[in-house]
Design an enzyme around this catalytic site. Structure first.
Site, PDB file in Angstrom:
ATOM      1  CG  HIS A 191      -1.840  -1.173   1.294  1.00 45.08           C
ATOM      2  ND1 HIS A 191      -3.203  -1.055   1.108  1.00 45.08           N
ATOM      3  CD2 HIS A 191      -1.611  -2.487   1.527  1.00 45.08           C
ATOM      4  CE1 HIS A 191      -3.774  -2.249   1.227  1.00 45.08           C
ATOM      5  NE2 HIS A 191      -2.818  -3.137   1.492  1.00 45.08           N
ATOM      6  CG  ASP A 217      -5.056   1.966   1.321  1.00 48.45           C
ATOM      7  OD1 ASP A 217      -6.002   1.273   1.756  1.00 48.45           O
ATOM      8  OD2 ASP A 217      -4.105   1.483   0.701  1.00 48.45           O
TER       9      ASP A 217
END
Length: 481
Positions: free
Chosen positions: A33, A138
């Site tokens: 991520h 995210d």
């Protein structure tokens, strides 16, 4: 694509400088991520838009340490903001756990909620210096950025780090699995059993509630790979709302690695320079998987018996704090590493290695991996077929996409057999199928064609480039608050 040429192309496409807009990136504190939003930061900053990448000091340092392909410190439009690292327990992974999801990272995930206050303060500060503040977070950090709603000139976009294929199936199953024209549905969609721990699933559900606050969705993919699934998610109302969406990918530097620029200090790249084209298998299970000692030994034996050259990135899963105590050193059969070195058959790498460069090397002909979405996109964009061995999370469904839909890979282990040890004989067979069979050669040819198409898609007028330009045009649109 060089940055100067990149900027010139943007201007030719009618995307002008936009000093009135700034972007704040809020990644989830796990390696895949962190890397995705760092790469997106590079691309957006090339449009002359200031980008602020935020996180705890520990995870900002992690992202910097492992970054490949560019130096953000040389980019005038790029800024790191590292906040004090919240305290959290950072235990080692448990390779013998019944569910292979990295449960040892849960304390780190929960601690990320403490970033809400410093992130909110930064958003308020930056909002005073620009006309429009764009927050890209995210999908697992929605709770951290929620205070943007109180800032009049701020808007947020949810970045999805997993494949659209896996998101689509969540949506499709919730509708009762209806028949859909023009969309390929694998015969046996892998179940979600064993994909997550209960604690993480609760965390996932909690973060999902904040998606309703965002203005749109950013998908880490290309329409060349997942076009039909992207189109469905764009057209359908999810959670009762239809939002804009863009397919922004692949985000890695989609350029073929040049053998002449090999780093003299990097033994695996040096070794690759001496190998025949498409002859080497890269074995890598990412940063969130730890194999048992017994499985490691079976894998070692299977690789050796296959007779094919390999590079094995043998590392334990990351801890929540990668800078804390040393990790487990996995034991291989006695004399294994020395024998592989003496015979020239393989290289075992225990430290961090440049996976993207290895995949882009002309000697690399296959990847055996866990099917994390980063690894899938990196491999496909470099034209390398995959031996799929999913472990947890979205990986089983990514494996189905790779093997059944795109047909650029084969299964080492089916998800229904996840609790079984993969024997050396099965590994040997999978390697030989991928590296030295007509079936494997067909997959390699298809992967190379797809990889070439992906590279062209990032050029001016390409489908991926149009998606990116479209998003930039949207966030720099005329002000009309």
């Amino acid at each position: 694509m060089g940055e100067d040429q990149n900027q010139q192309n943007h201007e030719e496409n009618g995307v002008k400088e936009a000093p009135h807009v700034a972007v704040v990136m809020v990644p989830f504190p796990a390696q895949g991520h962190l890397n995705q939003l760092l790469q997106l930061s590079r691309i957006i900053s090339s449009y002359n838009i200031p980008v602020h990448y935020v996180g705890s000091a520990t995870h900002i340092n992690q992202a910097k340490l492992r970054l490949q392909g560019w130096d953000p410190l040389l980019e005038p439009n790029f800024h790191f903001h590292d906040f004090p690292t919240p305290h959290f327990h950072s235990p080692p992974p448990d390779p013998d756990a019944s569910v292979q999801f990295p449960a040892h990272l849960q304390p780190c995930f929960e601690a990320s909620s403490e970033l809400r206050e410093p992130v909110a303060a930064l958003l308020r500060e930056l909002s005073l210096t620009v006309d429009r503040l764009i927050v890209i977070n995210d999908s697992l950090m929605g709770s951290v950025v929620q205070d943007f709603v109180g800032i009049g000139n701020a808007e947020s976009y949810t970045f999805h780090s997993v494949s659209v294929f896996s998101i689509f199936f969540f949506f499709w199953e919730s509708l009762g699995r209806p028949a859909l024209e023009g969309v390929k549905i694998p015969e046996d969609v892998p179940s979600l059993d064993g994909c997550f721990t209960l604690e993480f699933f609760k965390f996932l559900v909690f973060q999902h509630e904040f998606k309703k606050l965002s203005s749109g969705n950013l998908y880490y993919t290309s329409k060349l790979i997942e076009g039909p699934y992207v189109d469905i998610l764009r057209e359908e109302e999810i959670d009762g709302v239809k939002k804009k969406g863009w397919a922004l990918g692949p985000l890695n530097l989609v350029t073929t690695y040049s053998d002449k620029t090999s780093n003299p200090g990097d033994k695996c790249l040096e070794w690759l320079d001496k190998q025949a084209p498409k002859s080497v298998l890269l074995v890598s299970f990412g940063t969130s998987t730890s194999l048992t000692d017994e499985q490691i030994k079976e894998l070692a034996i299977g690789l050796e018996r296959s007779g094919h050259k390999f590079i094995w990135l043998l590392r334990d899963a990351d801890k929540g704090d990668i800078f804390s105590e040393e990790v487990r050193r996995s034991e291989l059969p006695e004399g294994y590493e020395e024998r592989m070195k003496e015979t020239g058959m393989g290289v075992v790498v225990r430290e961090w290695a440049p996976q993207l460069e290895i995949l882009g090397h002309s000697s690399t002909g296959g990847l055996m991996c866990h099917c994390g979405w980063n690894s899938c996109l990196e491999s496909i964009s470099m034209g390398v077929p995959i031996a799929a061995w999913p472990m947890h999370s979205d990986q089983p469904r990514n494996a189905a996409l790779v093997t059944q839909v795109l047909q650029v890979g084969l299964a080492v282990k089916e998800w229904a057999e996840r609790e079984q040890l993969v024997a050396a004989s099965a590994i040997e067979k999978a390697v030989r199928r991928l590296m030295a069979s007509e079936e494997g050669n067909a997959m390699r040819k298809k992967a190379q064609q797809l990889g070439n198409s992906l590279q062209r898609s990032m050029e001016e007028g390409g489908v991926s480039r149009k998606e990116l330009d479209g998003f930039i045009a949207h966030i720099t649109r005329q002000l009309g608050f």
